[in-house]
Motif scaffolding. Structure first.
Motif, mmCIF file in Angstrom:
data_model
loop_
_atom_site.group_PDB
_atom_site.id
_atom_site.type_symbol
_atom_site.label_atom_id
_atom_site.label_comp_id
_atom_site.label_asym_id
_atom_site.label_seq_id
_atom_site.Cartn_x
_atom_site.Cartn_y
_atom_site.Cartn_z
ATOM 1 N N HIS A 184 -10.552 30.235 -14.855
ATOM 2 C CA HIS A 184 -11.938 30.598 -15.636
ATOM 3 C C HIS A 184 -11.596 32.095 -15.617
ATOM 4 N N MET A 185 -11.240 32.553 -16.571
ATOM 5 C CA MET A 185 -11.097 34.090 -17.108
ATOM 6 C C MET A 185 -12.550 34.648 -17.068
ATOM 7 N N ASP A 186 -13.483 33.969 -17.516
ATOM 8 C CA ASP A 186 -14.770 34.485 -17.515
ATOM 9 C C ASP A 186 -15.583 34.686 -16.328
ATOM 10 N N ARG A 187 -15.117 33.938 -15.172
ATOM 11 C CA ARG A 187 -15.646 34.086 -14.000
ATOM 12 C C ARG A 187 -14.547 35.253 -13.300
ATOM 13 N N VAL A 188 -13.482 35.461 -13.504
ATOM 14 C CA VAL A 188 -12.798 36.711 -13.019
ATOM 15 C C VAL A 188 -13.544 38.101 -13.401
ATOM 16 N N LEU A 189 -13.676 37.804 -14.575
ATOM 17 C CA LEU A 189 -14.380 39.029 -15.434
ATOM 18 C C LEU A 189 -15.633 39.360 -14.858
ATOM 19 N N ARG A 190 -16.590 38.469 -14.558
ATOM 20 C CA ARG A 190 -17.720 38.657 -14.073
ATOM 21 C C ARG A 190 -17.621 39.183 -12.514
ATOM 22 N N GLU A 191 -16.940 38.436 -11.766
ATOM 23 C CA GLU A 191 -16.571 38.986 -10.331
ATOM 24 C C GLU A 191 -16.097 40.382 -10.319
#
Length: 289
Positions: A184-191
């Protein structure tokens, strides 16, 4: 050595066979994600990627040099040059198990310290974070050979989608050739944004998309014909390198990733193509709320 290569190739081939079987049996109600050109159940991708990098870890450096003609070293140098790490910074390098980026950051900090007119307000520290323990072992051995102490560099195994660091605790974050392998690239970016201090910087170095006609077709032919064959010859593992090539083609375009970063909350987002877009460096900042 031959038996080890055969064993590694067998493990990856088994993973691919499991992938095909599970894909046929998976219900349409189960969410799927891309694993190269294949769609797999969301819960399986992490394990499949882990198998790939466990297999390629022993020959990772040699393959990087051969696949890129040594250009990957210049790309990584450019990433750290853009980062310009400051004395006293707390830096996180994600998917950095082999230490390629983190050791460059340590070297840049040592150079800055030698040139500084006044001492840093606090010691600088770099943390290497990777989901694959085999890759971390490669980096730890390299750091040991270079005499880098634990006071400057530490190693943490974990998932980039759930970082074990406090909010607003890190000054900068890099991820090189790792984002495309995350489920989940979106989760990585948010983290990434969560752990950065206000004013902190995010930098991503990743294979991207060549748009120049003619060059694009030549690059595609090289990627799909030469790289998997080279992987088979060097490490006895064609399947892993076939996945790596496919994962590059499935990765978002330069502008798509820039938009994903903006959606994750980053500001001042921009990107720089290197080698005609074969790779790209994306940059963003976490501005004060």
């Amino acid at each position: 050595m031959i038996m080890l290569r055969v064993a590694r190739a067998f493990r990856v081939s088994q993973a691919y066979r499991t992938l095909h079987t599970s894909s046929r049996l998976t219900s349409k109600t189960i969410k799927s994600v891309s694993f190269g050109f294949r769609e797999v159940p969301e819960a399986e991708k992490e394990g499949l990627v882990h198998s790939v990098f466990r297999s390629v870890a022993p020959a990772y450096d040699v393959m990087n040099d051969l696949m890129s003609g040594g250009l990957h070293r210049l790309w990584k140098d450019q990433l750290v040059a853009m980062l310009r790490p400051a004395l006293g910074c707390r830096h996180l390098d994600v998917a950095g198990g082999t230490g390629d980026i983190s050791l460059r950051v340590v070297a840049a900090l040592r150079q800055a310290e030698r040139q500084a007119l006044t001492p840093a307000p606090c010691p600088s520290h770099v943390t290497v974070f990777d989901i694959n323990g085999e890759m971390l072992k490669v980096g730890q051995q390299r750091a040991k050979q270079q005499g880098v102490p634990a006071s400057e560099l530490s190693w943490v195994e974990g998932n980039a989608e759930s970082l074990p660091f406090e909010d607003n605790s890190l000054d900068s974050y890099t991820i090189a050739f790792g984002l495309r392998n995350c489920t989940h690239m979106d989760r990585v970016l948010r983290e990434a944004r969560r752990v950065l201090v206000p004013g902190g910087r995010f930098l991503c170095l990743e294979f991207s998309h060549v748009s120049t006609p003619g060059l694009r077709q030549a690059y595609e032919a090289y990627s799909f014909s030469v790289i998997p064959a080279m992987g088979h010859f060097i490490s006895g593992d064609r399947d892993s390198y076939q996945y790596l090539v496919e994962s590059i083609r499935k990765f978002p375009t330069q502008e798509e990733l820039a938009n994903m970063m903006r959606e994750a909350g980053f500001s001042c987002v921009e990107y720089t193509n290197l080698t005609y877009g074969v790779v790209c460096i994306h940059s963003g900042f976490k501005l004060p709320s």
